[in-house]
Design a protein around this motif. Structure first.
Motif, PDB file in Angstrom:
ATOM      1  N   GLU A  62     -13.155  17.036  69.336  1.00  0.00           N
ATOM      2  CA  GLU A  62     -12.351  17.266  70.542  1.00  0.00           C
ATOM      3  C   GLU A  62     -10.859  17.134  70.211  1.00  0.00           C
ATOM      4  OE1 GLU A  62     -13.458  17.947  73.728  1.00  0.00           O
ATOM      5  OE2 GLU A  62     -15.508  18.135  72.932  1.00  0.00           O
ATOM      6  N   ASP A  63     -10.024  17.742  71.033  1.00  0.00           N
ATOM      7  CA  ASP A  63      -8.572  17.681  70.830  1.00  0.00           C
ATOM      8  C   ASP A  63      -7.997  16.327  71.226  1.00  0.00           C
ATOM      9  OD1 ASP A  63      -8.498  20.271  69.862  1.00  0.00           O
ATOM     10  OD2 ASP A  63      -8.217  21.129  71.880  1.00  0.00           O
ATOM     11  N   ASP A  64      -8.655  15.664  72.191  1.00  0.00           N
ATOM     12  CA  ASP A  64      -8.169  14.348  72.621  1.00  0.00           C
ATOM     13  C   ASP A  64      -9.350  13.477  73.040  1.00  0.00           C
ATOM     14  OD1 ASP A  64      -8.913  15.021  75.296  1.00  0.00           O
ATOM     15  OD2 ASP A  64      -6.978  16.054  75.547  1.00  0.00           O
ATOM     16  N   SER A  65      -9.040  12.282  73.543  1.00  0.00           N
ATOM     17  CA  SER A  65     -10.077  11.295  73.880  1.00  0.00           C
ATOM     18  C   SER A  65     -10.536  11.363  75.332  1.00  0.00           C
ATOM     19  CB  SER A  65      -9.561   9.880  73.580  1.00  0.00           C
ATOM     20  OG  SER A  65      -8.405   9.607  74.373  1.00  0.00           O
ATOM     21  N   THR A  66     -10.188  12.438  76.050  1.00  0.00           N
ATOM     22  CA  THR A  66     -10.494  12.528  77.473  1.00  0.00           C
ATOM     23  C   THR A  66     -11.984  12.360  77.758  1.00  0.00           C
ATOM     24  OG1 THR A  66      -8.631  14.040  77.808  1.00  0.00           O
ATOM     25  CG2 THR A  66     -10.314  13.964  79.533  1.00  0.00           C
ATOM     26  N   LYS A  67     -12.823  13.047  77.015  1.00  0.00           N
ATOM     27  CA  LYS A  67     -14.265  12.999  77.268  1.00  0.00           C
ATOM     28  C   LYS A  67     -14.812  11.587  77.055  1.00  0.00           C
ATOM     29  CE  LYS A  67     -16.611  16.647  76.404  1.00  0.00           C
ATOM     30  NZ  LYS A  67     -17.363  17.749  75.737  1.00  0.00           N
ATOM     31  N   ILE A  68     -14.332  10.909  76.009  1.00  0.00           N
ATOM     32  CA  ILE A  68     -14.785   9.532  75.749  1.00  0.00           C
ATOM     33  C   ILE A  68     -14.342   8.619  76.886  1.00  0.00           C
ATOM     34  CG2 ILE A  68     -14.525   7.525  74.216  1.00  0.00           C
ATOM     35  CD1 ILE A  68     -14.241   9.429  71.888  1.00  0.00           C
ATOM     36  N   ALA A  69     -13.090   8.768  77.328  1.00  0.00           N
ATOM     37  CA  ALA A  69     -12.566   7.929  78.403  1.00  0.00           C
ATOM     38  C   ALA A  69     -13.370   8.116  79.682  1.00  0.00           C
ATOM     39  CB  ALA A  69     -11.092   8.249  78.647  1.00  0.00           C
ATOM     40  N   GLU A  70     -13.734   9.353  80.002  1.00  0.00           N
ATOM     41  CA  GLU A  70     -14.515   9.630  81.208  1.00  0.00           C
ATOM     42  C   GLU A  70     -15.880   8.949  81.151  1.00  0.00           C
ATOM     43  OE1 GLU A  70     -14.690  13.841  81.327  1.00  0.00           O
ATOM     44  OE2 GLU A  70     -12.698  14.087  82.265  1.00  0.00           O
ATOM     45  N   ARG A  71     -16.509   8.985  79.979  1.00  0.00           N
ATOM     46  CA  ARG A  71     -17.836   8.392  79.856  1.00  0.00           C
ATOM     47  C   ARG A  71     -17.790   6.856  79.890  1.00  0.00           C
ATOM     48  NH1 ARG A  71     -20.693  12.258  75.223  1.00  0.00           N
ATOM     49  NH2 ARG A  71     -20.617  14.187  76.470  1.00  0.00           N
ATOM     50  N   VAL A  72     -16.753   6.276  79.302  1.00  0.00           N
ATOM     51  CA  VAL A  72     -16.635   4.816  79.270  1.00  0.00           C
ATOM     52  C   VAL A  72     -16.256   4.260  80.644  1.00  0.00           C
ATOM     53  CG1 VAL A  72     -15.232   2.910  78.354  1.00  0.00           C
ATOM     54  CG2 VAL A  72     -16.080   4.688  76.812  1.00  0.00           C
ATOM     55  N   LYS A  73     -15.478   5.024  81.389  1.00  0.00           N
ATOM     56  CA  LYS A  73     -14.972   4.566  82.681  1.00  0.00           C
ATOM     57  C   LYS A  73     -16.090   4.078  83.606  1.00  0.00           C
ATOM     58  CE  LYS A  73     -11.850   7.196  84.375  1.00  0.00           C
ATOM     59  NZ  LYS A  73     -11.185   8.343  85.071  1.00  0.00           N
ATOM     60  N   GLY A  74     -17.210   4.785  83.595  1.00  0.00           N
ATOM     61  CA  GLY A  74     -18.305   4.427  84.497  1.00  0.00           C
ATOM     62  C   GLY A  74     -19.001   3.127  84.145  1.00  0.00           C
ATOM     63  N   GLU A  75     -18.780   2.617  82.917  1.00  0.00           N
ATOM     64  CA  GLU A  75     -19.451   1.390  82.491  1.00  0.00           C
ATOM     65  C   GLU A  75     -18.543   0.167  82.524  1.00  0.00           C
ATOM     66  OE1 GLU A  75     -22.607   1.580  82.045  1.00  0.00           O
ATOM     67  OE2 GLU A  75     -22.638   3.770  82.161  1.00  0.00           O
ATOM     68  N   LEU A  76     -17.272   0.376  82.867  1.00  0.00           N
ATOM     69  CA  LEU A  76     -16.339  -0.749  82.824  1.00  0.00           C
ATOM     70  C   LEU A  76     -16.731  -1.877  83.772  1.00  0.00           C
ATOM     71  CD1 LEU A  76     -12.856   1.001  82.494  1.00  0.00           C
ATOM     72  CD2 LEU A  76     -14.166  -0.228  80.747  1.00  0.00           C
ATOM     73  N   CYS A  77     -17.229  -1.518  84.955  1.00  0.00           N
ATOM     74  CA  CYS A  77     -17.614  -2.554  85.929  1.00  0.00           C
ATOM     75  C   CYS A  77     -18.734  -3.434  85.378  1.00  0.00           C
ATOM     76  CB  CYS A  77     -18.043  -1.905  87.245  1.00  0.00           C
ATOM     77  SG  CYS A  77     -16.672  -1.212  88.184  1.00  0.00           S
ATOM     78  N   GLU A  78     -19.706  -2.801  84.712  1.00  0.00           N
ATOM     79  CA  GLU A  78     -20.819  -3.577  84.152  1.00  0.00           C
ATOM     80  C   GLU A  78     -20.333  -4.481  83.023  1.00  0.00           C
ATOM     81  OE1 GLU A  78     -25.310  -3.161  82.256  1.00  0.00           O
ATOM     82  OE2 GLU A  78     -24.159  -1.363  82.715  1.00  0.00           O
TER      83      GLU A  78
END
Length: 425
Positions: A62-78
């Protein structure tokens, strides 16, 4: 960590300092997943992807980390909740570090600092401590248990409260008719006769069909144990466990005649032969079985006296009256080495009560290693609950070790010969 303390994991302290990052690595959610597991599954979209390595490689394109950030965001609360729950447990536990634990119990009644050896003790081996064994194993073992100064001196075990003598325990592993009463009058010739009969019975001829696998051996042992427990007579009187220390009387030690081990002995030697290892000897079977019962107290008292700890030396003199049990210890050690060749590497546990860890377990040595060499035979179990039983004491310090066996230090499975099969030793 110890009796009376929370079992909350604490951060490793390789350099003596408590570190939050290392502590967080020990935390898990209600499903047993670590923070890294949660993040890994999220980044790889685990619900839809089986090949996580391929997923990670594609993200690297990927050109940047956007996709990784989107996937990690949903697990931050847990993840935040896992850390928060960990801090709650950390706040309620008595000890967050081994240093806090030691400082608490150094002054406790009955508490003492454990003593361990170094590499010189490890490489020196058993012979450098107690000397060489007699070539006449059975005769020497009989002398050490039945003709020594301490042979008829009562001693009581700390685990189950069994009060017995060395002479009685030597007779116990032969399974004499008449129990402890018969042990007092039995002559050496009777033990020799039983050993000879056993040795003749277990001879394995080349054409014999043997146990094909470790699983077959385990199945055989379970069948034998059930059969013998059902047939066990009630009129044989041996020293038994205190009812206050072992409330479940179905777990009292298993009485077995030496000849009842014929099938297991032949099977274990077939497995050893299959991997081109020396066969187990009858003296080694007797020694290892003795160790699984009350005699472990004396054997380890001998070995740990070489730590030169005042407490350990006094315990040895009080229990053994300077009897070193030289040949017996060599028989036990040899049995463990042989049987370890059949042991799978796995996690085992060890519980201890009364001692605190020395400085060497918290501060790395010149080779950047923490720890020490145990002078005695180190009993462990695959059952964490059994280890917790040994670690638990309301007034004394307690320790629970979790140990990952490796390619070399695998230990030996003693369940098939143990006086206490339920301990999974």
């Amino acid at each position: 960590m110890g009796a009376g303390a929370s079992s909350t994991p604490t951060a490793p302290q390789a350099d003596g300092a408590w570190k939050a990052g290392q502590w967080m690595a020990t935390l898990k959610n209600s499903k047993g997943l670590s923070i890294c597991d949660i993040l890994g599954d999220a980044v790889c979209d685990a619900a839809n992807q089986a090949d996580q390595l391929s997923v990670l490689r594609s993200l690297g394109e990927e050109d940047d980390s956007t996709k990784i950030a989107e996937r990690v965001k949903g697990e931050l609360c847990e993840i935040v909740d896992v850390i928060f729950q960990g801090t709650k447990q950390l706040n309620s536990t008595k000890f967050a570090t081994t240093q806090e634990y030691n400082e608490k119990y150094m002054q406790a009644p009955g508490g003492f600092t454990l003593s361990y050896g170094g590499l010189d003790n490890f490489y020196g081996g058993l012979e450098s401590q107690v000397g060489s064994p007699s070539p006449n194993f059975i005769a020497a073992m009989h002398q050490e248990h039945c003709e020594a100064t301490d042979s008829d001196k009562d001693f009581t075990t700390g685990n189950y409260g069994v009060t017995t003598t060395s002479r009685t325990e030597f007779a116990f592993v032969f399974g004499l008719d008449g129990g402890a009463t018969a042990a007092k009058s039995t002559l050496f010739e009777e033990f020799q006769r039983m050993v000879h009969e056993f040795s003749e019975t277990v001879k394995v001829e080349a054409q014999d069909e043997g146990i094909a696998s470790q699983k077959d051996f385990v199945d055989l042992c379970e069948q034998q144990l059930k059969k013998l427990q059902q047939a066990q007579r009630d009129d044989v009187s041996w020293p038994c466990e205190s009812t206050s220390m072992l409330k479940d009387r179905t777990k009292c030690r298993c009485t077995r005649n030496l000849l009842s081990f014929v099938e297991e002995f032949k099977a274990i030697n077939r497995l050893l032969t299959n991997i081109k290892e020396p066969a187990l000897l009858v003296a080694e079977l007797l020694g290892a079985r003795l160790y699984t019962g009350p005699m472990f107290v004396k054997y380890n008292a001998v070995l740990r006296s070489f730590t030169k700890s005042e407490f350990m030396v006094k315990q040895f003199k009080d229990l053994c009256a300077n009897n070193l049990f030289v040949t017996t210890l060599h028989a036990i050690n040899s049995a463990f080495i042989k049987l370890s060749k059949l042991q799978a590497a796995q996690v085992v546990y060890r519980g201890m009560s009364g001692g605190t860890l020395p400085r060497e377990f918290r501060e790395p040595n010149q080779f950047n290693v923490c720890g020490g060499v145990e002078f005695g035979f180190m009993s462990t179990t695959t059952d964490r609950n059994v280890a917790m039983f040994y670690a638990s004491n309301d007034s004394k310090p307690g320790l629970l070790f979790e140990i990952q066996l490796g390619m070399v230090d695998r230990g030996a499975d003693l369940r098939w010969m143990s006086q206490y099969p339920h301990e999974a030793e």
